[in-house]
Motif scaffolding. Sequence first.
Motif, PDB file in Angstrom:
ATOM      1  N   ALA A  70      11.010  -0.747  28.268  1.00 25.02           N
ATOM      2  CA  ALA A  70      11.473  -2.124  28.494  1.00 25.02           C
ATOM      3  C   ALA A  70      11.088  -2.699  29.856  1.00 25.02           C
ATOM      4  O   ALA A  70      10.692  -3.863  29.935  1.00 25.02           O
ATOM      5  CB  ALA A  70      12.982  -2.213  28.276  1.00 25.02           C
ATOM      6  N   PRO A  71      11.167  -1.929  30.944  1.00 21.07           N
ATOM      7  CA  PRO A  71      10.796  -2.507  32.245  1.00 21.07           C
ATOM      8  C   PRO A  71       9.312  -2.913  32.341  1.00 21.07           C
ATOM      9  O   PRO A  71       8.944  -3.689  33.217  1.00 21.07           O
ATOM     10  CB  PRO A  71      11.093  -1.375  33.240  1.00 21.07           C
ATOM     11  CG  PRO A  71      12.085  -0.518  32.564  1.00 21.07           C
ATOM     12  CD  PRO A  71      11.764  -0.612  31.105  1.00 21.07           C
ATOM     13  N   VAL A  73       7.731  -4.685  30.179  1.00 24.23           N
ATOM     14  CA  VAL A  73       7.523  -5.949  29.474  1.00 24.23           C
ATOM     15  C   VAL A  73       7.840  -7.117  30.395  1.00 24.23           C
ATOM     16  O   VAL A  73       8.878  -7.138  31.048  1.00 24.23           O
ATOM     17  CB  VAL A  73       8.420  -6.013  28.210  1.00 24.23           C
ATOM     18  CG1 VAL A  73       8.270  -7.341  27.504  1.00 24.23           C
ATOM     19  CG2 VAL A  73       8.098  -4.862  27.280  1.00 24.23           C
ATOM     20  N   ARG A  74       6.937  -8.083  30.437  1.00 26.61           N
ATOM     21  CA  ARG A  74       7.176  -9.293  31.227  1.00 26.61           C
ATOM     22  C   ARG A  74       8.313 -10.090  30.599  1.00 26.61           C
ATOM     23  O   ARG A  74       8.503 -10.085  29.385  1.00 26.61           O
ATOM     24  CB  ARG A  74       5.921 -10.159  31.248  1.00 26.61           C
ATOM     25  CG  ARG A  74       4.815  -9.573  32.053  1.00 26.61           C
ATOM     26  CD  ARG A  74       3.703 -10.587  32.169  1.00 26.61           C
ATOM     27  NE  ARG A  74       2.586  -9.995  32.874  1.00 26.61           N
ATOM     28  CZ  ARG A  74       1.342 -10.212  32.577  1.00 26.61           C
ATOM     29  NH1 ARG A  74       1.016 -11.020  31.586  1.00 26.61           N
ATOM     30  NH2 ARG A  74       0.388  -9.646  33.266  1.00 26.61           N
ATOM     31  N   ASN A  75       9.026 -10.811  31.416  1.00 27.08           N
ATOM     32  CA  ASN A  75      10.127 -11.649  30.921  1.00 27.08           C
ATOM     33  C   ASN A  75       9.620 -12.623  29.862  1.00 27.08           C
ATOM     34  O   ASN A  75       8.688 -13.367  30.091  1.00 27.08           O
ATOM     35  CB  ASN A  75      10.768 -12.430  32.065  1.00 27.08           C
ATOM     36  CG  ASN A  75      11.574 -11.540  32.975  1.00 27.08           C
ATOM     37  OD1 ASN A  75      11.967 -10.446  32.577  1.00 27.08           O
ATOM     38  ND2 ASN A  75      11.814 -11.980  34.183  1.00 27.08           N
ATOM     39  N   GLY A  76      10.266 -12.602  28.730  1.00 23.82           N
ATOM     40  CA  GLY A  76       9.934 -13.546  27.667  1.00 23.82           C
ATOM     41  C   GLY A  76       8.713 -13.192  26.847  1.00 23.82           C
ATOM     42  O   GLY A  76       8.314 -13.964  25.988  1.00 23.82           O
ATOM     43  N   SER A  77       8.110 -12.041  27.084  1.00 26.66           N
ATOM     44  CA  SER A  77       6.911 -11.663  26.339  1.00 26.66           C
ATOM     45  C   SER A  77       7.290 -11.152  24.958  1.00 26.66           C
ATOM     46  O   SER A  77       7.780 -10.037  24.805  1.00 26.66           O
ATOM     47  CB  SER A  77       6.127 -10.587  27.089  1.00 26.66           C
ATOM     48  OG  SER A  77       5.088 -10.092  26.273  1.00 26.66           O
ATOM     49  N   GLN A  81       7.689  -7.212  23.774  1.00 20.52           N
ATOM     50  CA  GLN A  81       8.914  -6.718  23.145  1.00 20.52           C
ATOM     51  C   GLN A  81       8.629  -6.138  21.766  1.00 20.52           C
ATOM     52  O   GLN A  81       9.220  -5.141  21.373  1.00 20.52           O
ATOM     53  CB  GLN A  81       9.968  -7.828  23.043  1.00 20.52           C
ATOM     54  CG  GLN A  81      11.320  -7.341  22.583  1.00 20.52           C
ATOM     55  CD  GLN A  81      11.900  -6.255  23.464  1.00 20.52           C
ATOM     56  OE1 GLN A  81      11.957  -6.384  24.677  1.00 20.52           O
ATOM     57  NE2 GLN A  81      12.323  -5.170  22.853  1.00 20.52           N
TER      58      GLN A  81
END
Length: 119
Positions: A70-71, A73-77, A81
């Motif tokens: 999880a870390p 992954v870029r925010n909102g990607s 996800q």
Amino acid sequence: ISVVSGITGACLITTCPMLGGALLSSGVNGFQLASQGNSTWDQFGKTVGIGAVAGAIGGGAAKLTATQLAPLVRNGSVLGQLGVNVAAGTTGAVTGTAVSAKLNGDEITWNAIRKAAVV
């Protein structure tokens, strides 16, 4: 019993993956055996127990994989996800299949692992 266990497990799989995995897997295993028609309570208990152990370990493996990835992954990607979900689901399925085979005294084959990874 198996249907209720399976439905409850499916509802809990995201909030408590080990418990949800145990309930879902034991429910599916019990339902499959019961649908064959000629099983004993002893066979049913063994099948449900193995399903619960394999599901709990598989659910834990999936949660651990998702937590570790999880870390990255870029925010909102959404695509990132999706990748985490696929990796976690595959890890959980393969681990659960291997544990189930071992507990049943079956050989762990690449064919079974491949099927678990694809489904």
